[in-house]
Each structure stands twice: as structure tokens, then as C-alpha cells.
Design a protein around this motif. Structure first.
Motif, PDB file in Angstrom:
ATOM      1  N   LEU A 325       0.646  -1.407  -0.150  1.00  0.00           N
ATOM      2  CA  LEU A 325       0.238   0.249  -0.159  1.00  0.00           C
ATOM      3  C   LEU A 325       0.970   1.314  -0.026  1.00  0.00           C
ATOM      4  O   LEU A 325       0.249   1.813  -0.823  1.00  0.00           O
ATOM      5  N   LEU A 326       2.101   1.223   0.979  1.00  0.00           N
ATOM      6  CA  LEU A 326       2.492   2.221   0.930  1.00  0.00           C
ATOM      7  C   LEU A 326       3.577   2.705  -0.403  1.00  0.00           C
ATOM      8  O   LEU A 326       3.316   3.651  -0.792  1.00  0.00           O
ATOM      9  N   TRP A 327       4.404   1.803  -0.888  1.00  0.00           N
ATOM     10  CA  TRP A 327       5.172   1.855  -1.930  1.00  0.00           C
ATOM     11  C   TRP A 327       3.807   2.183  -3.743  1.00  0.00           C
ATOM     12  O   TRP A 327       3.924   2.908  -4.490  1.00  0.00           O
ATOM     13  N   THR A 328       3.350   1.078  -3.705  1.00  0.00           N
ATOM     14  CA  THR A 328       1.920   2.123  -4.314  1.00  0.00           C
ATOM     15  C   THR A 328       1.029   3.309  -4.282  1.00  0.00           C
ATOM     16  O   THR A 328       1.700   4.444  -5.544  1.00  0.00           O
ATOM     17  N   GLY A 329       1.850   3.881  -3.259  1.00  0.00           N
ATOM     18  CA  GLY A 329       0.924   5.682  -3.135  1.00  0.00           C
ATOM     19  C   GLY A 329       2.298   6.424  -3.224  1.00  0.00           C
ATOM     20  O   GLY A 329       2.270   6.749  -4.007  1.00  0.00           O
ATOM     21  N   ILE A 330       3.397   5.830  -3.278  1.00  0.00           N
ATOM     22  CA  ILE A 330       4.347   6.464  -3.446  1.00  0.00           C
ATOM     23  C   ILE A 330       4.838   6.749  -4.966  1.00  0.00           C
ATOM     24  O   ILE A 330       5.236   7.686  -6.101  1.00  0.00           O
ATOM     25  N   VAL A 331       4.711   5.049  -5.670  1.00  0.00           N
ATOM     26  CA  VAL A 331       5.208   5.366  -6.964  1.00  0.00           C
ATOM     27  C   VAL A 331       3.828   5.891  -7.826  1.00  0.00           C
ATOM     28  O   VAL A 331       3.876   6.724  -8.560  1.00  0.00           O
ATOM     29  N   PHE A 332       2.544   6.339  -7.198  1.00  0.00           N
ATOM     30  CA  PHE A 332       1.388   7.298  -8.027  1.00  0.00           C
ATOM     31  C   PHE A 332       2.284   7.948  -7.828  1.00  0.00           C
ATOM     32  O   PHE A 332       1.504   9.339  -8.976  1.00  0.00           O
ATOM     33  N   GLY A 333       2.601   8.062  -6.629  1.00  0.00           N
ATOM     34  CA  GLY A 333       2.522   9.908  -6.305  1.00  0.00           C
ATOM     35  C   GLY A 333       3.831  10.354  -7.212  1.00  0.00           C
ATOM     36  O   GLY A 333       3.610  11.069  -8.011  1.00  0.00           O
TER      37      GLY A 333
END
Length: 368
Positions: A325-333
């Protein structure tokens, strides 16, 4: 030019669909693809049960998200005889050139691409430079552009159908164009996915304008579809359950399409009923296509999932779900910020160049 007012409920759905796609790519390219190719040995068994379940729960997001994007296309374009591909064509060309530059820099710093031959790298570089829109390096782009080119044909078919005709048309398309073709993996399957979900989105626009579906049922169907798909992935990836007959497991390549369709329609109907007006949501939503182009290509995939994040190692550690969840948000951001830069500073320049070239060519053609 009149500004088209965007419906923020659908823009929020667009953002969520892309977040789901990014999380799917994380577990697919970082984990499941490495399991299939055995680049890291028996990787599936090295994760604990909670990590295996988490990986399977993130998996459906990619296919449900893609279905939602094509449904949105059908919902908003079904009443048009034709669509424009100018903007998407130029955006894809921009990112195609950027991906070649990205590979050259990766090569200079010594990054090694696992399982990709030099011949494949060379062919992909040519595709990104010359024709990234139609060469299939981004399969969604090629399918979308072909769908837009098919709009006049679809429109002429649509206007001749009544409600029963629509249902029959969608049913035949779903079974022959989508489920059966997916099982056989026909050559034009990507386009067939696009057409099938375009038709579903168009049907919702045409016949469900004022109908309000039960929110509880939508949530229930979404949970059933998501859980069923995830469980199927678990069984076919190495999980075992003696309660499930082997014959059912073997039918999974067909059964999964029911879950994808049920989940995507339920999610779409949930957001259709929302009433949201948010400039921030619309601002972020404008970057979703750029997020896709930036993170999902042959050169960025390994660099992100196996290089920077090292998903195979992350999978062996505790709190895998939280990290996904954390890295999905970072990659998207990060990708969204990069695409906002393109929209703000690069897009106006190449659109201006395009308009100048178009005017020049038109003038010369008229003179001729």
C-alpha cells in the motif's frame, strides 16, 4: 473553447482504478512474474501465509481497473460518432522518447535487465521511438486507439439496437470476444477487451441514467468478485485446498472473467451514484494516464519493482501488505508529479508545434 465540466465522482473512480492497477503491477511484475519465470527459485513458498494472501488480494486490481477505464470510455463516448486521438498520440510519443532516454541512462549506470535479450531491447527501443502508439509496447494504448478508430462502426450498430438487442450484443461480445477469446488468447484480444467493456459502459449510460442501484448489493457483489478472484489466484499459484475439485481449478481461466466483470460493474455503479465536485480530484485525475505510461513499460518495470523496491525480498518480510500500500501510493504520487510537470510545461509546447505543422500542411495542401 468551451471547457468540459468533469464529474468528480468518475474522476475519483479513475484515480482509484489507476491505484489498483499500480498495486497489481507491483505484485504481478515484482512477484508473480518472477514466480512463473523462476528467476528467484521457489519464491512463492518463501513468503508466509499472510503475505501470500496479501499478494493475491492485490492481484485483481489490475484487470478490474482496466475494465473500469474502458467502461468509462464507453460511458462518455458512446453518443459520439468519432473521437480524437491527437492528444493521446502526442503524449504517448513524448513518453516513448523518454523511455528510450531512461534505458540509456540505466545502461550507463550499469543496471542489468533480467530475462530480456538485447534483440528484444533493440526492438522495443525502435518501437518507443517510431510508433509507440500502435506497436503494442503499451498494450492499453494500442487497444484504446483502435477502439476510438472503431467508434463510427460501434455508433452505427448502437443506434439500431433496442434494450434487448443491447443485452444480446453485450452477451455475445462478453462470451465470444472476451471470455472465450481470453481463454484461447486470440491475436486481437486486447481490442476485444476494450470493445466488450466499452459496450457495458455505454449500456449503463443509455439505460441506467436515472436508475439507482442498491449500494449494499454493489458492495456485496464487489467483495464476492474480489474474494473469488483472489482465491482463484491463490489456488493456481501454489495454494492448496482439498475442498475445491481439480476440475474447478482447471476451469479457472474461464471462471475468472465472471469475477472481473461482476467486480468492475459493481465498482462502476457505486461511483456513478456519488455526487462529488472537487477541483483537486480532477487535477490529480488528469495525470492517471501519464502514471500508467511512466511506470508500466519494459524498461521501468524491472527498475522499479526488482531494482529499487526489490519486491521478491520484500515479499519474504513481515508487513508485506502495508508495504505494498505504501509503495503503491509513492509510485503513483511520483509519477503523477512528473506528469503534472509534462502537462504544465511540455504539453503546451508540443501542442503548439503540432498546430503549426498542421496549419502549414493544410495550407500547402490547399495551395496544391
Amino acid at each position: 473553447m468551451r471547457q468540459i465540466k468533469r464529474e468528480s465522482n468518475f474522476e475519483l473512480l479513475r484515480i482509484i482504478a489507476m491505484v489498483m492497477i499500480v498495486s497489481h503491477h507491483l505484485v504481478y511484475h515484482g512477484l508473480f512474474n518472477n514466480i512463473l519465470t523462476q528467476n528467484y527459485g521457489n519464491l512463492w513458498a518463501e513468503g508466509n501465509l499472510s503475505n501470500q494472501i496479501a499478494a493475491c488480494l492485490f492481484y485483481p486490481g489490475g484487470e478490474v481497473g482496466v475494465a473500469v477505464f474502458f467502461m468509462l470510455t464507453g460511458y462518455f463516448l458512446c453518443e459520439k460518432k468519432q473521437g480524437s486521438i491527437k492528444k493521446i498520440w502526442l503524449e504517448v510519443q513524448t513518453y516513448g522518447l523518454l523511455m528510450v532516454l531512461f534505458y540509456l541512462i540505466s545502461n550507463i549506470i550499469g543496471f542489468k535487465y533480467i530475462g530480456i535479450s538485447q534483440e528484444a531491447i533493440f526492438k522495443n527501443m525502435l518501437s518507443y521511438v517510431l510508433l509507440p502508439q500502435m506497436s503494442g509496447v503499451w498494450w492499453f494504448v494500442t487497444a484504446y486507439i483502435m477502439l476510438i478508430l472503431f467508434l463510427p462502426i460501434l455508433y452505427n450498430v448502437e443506434i439500431k439496437l433496442n434494450k434487448k438487442g443491447w443485452i444480446c450484443f453485450i452477451g455475445c461480445s462478453w462470451f465470444f470476444f472476451y471470455a472465450l477469446s481470453g481463454y484461447l488468447y486470440t491475436k486481437q484480444y486486447d481490442l476485444q477487451i476494450a470493445i466488450t467493456y466499452f459496450l457495458i459502459g455505454a449500456y449503463i449510460k443509455k439505460y441506467c441514467k436515472n436508475e439507482r442501484s442498491n449500494k449494499l448489493y454493489n458492495i456485496l457483489f464487489l467483495v464476492i468478485a474480489w474474494t473469488g478472484y483472489s482465491y482463484g489466484i491463490y489456488l493456481t499459484s501454489g495454494g492448496t485446498n482439498t475442498l475445491i475439485p481439480l476440475s474447478i481449478i482447471r476451469l479457472w481461466p474461464v471462471i475468472k472473467y465472471i469475477f472481473i466483470t461482476l467486480g468492475s460493474i459493481s465498482l462502476f455503479l457505486m461511483f456513478k451514484q456519488l455526487k462529488i465536485c472537487s477541483g483537486m480530484i480532477n487535477y490529480i485525475s488528469a495525470t492517471t494516464f501519464g502514471v500508467y505510461l511512466l511506470h508500466d513499460n519494459i524498461f521501468a518495470r524491472q527498475w522499479i519493482w526488482n531494482g529499487i523496491l526489490n519486491i521478491p525480498e520484500m515479499y519474504k518480510e513481515n508487513y508485506f501488505a502495508i508495504k505494498v500500500l505504501l509503495w503503491t501510493g509513492i509510485v503513483f504520487g511520483v509519477c503523477a508529479v512528473l506528469d503534472r510537470f509534462r502537462i504544465q510545461w511540455i504539453e503546451p509546447k508540443y501542442m503548439k508545434v503540432y498546430d503549426c505543422i498542421k496549419a502549414y500542411v493544410r495550407k500547402k495542401f490547399n495551395d496544391f
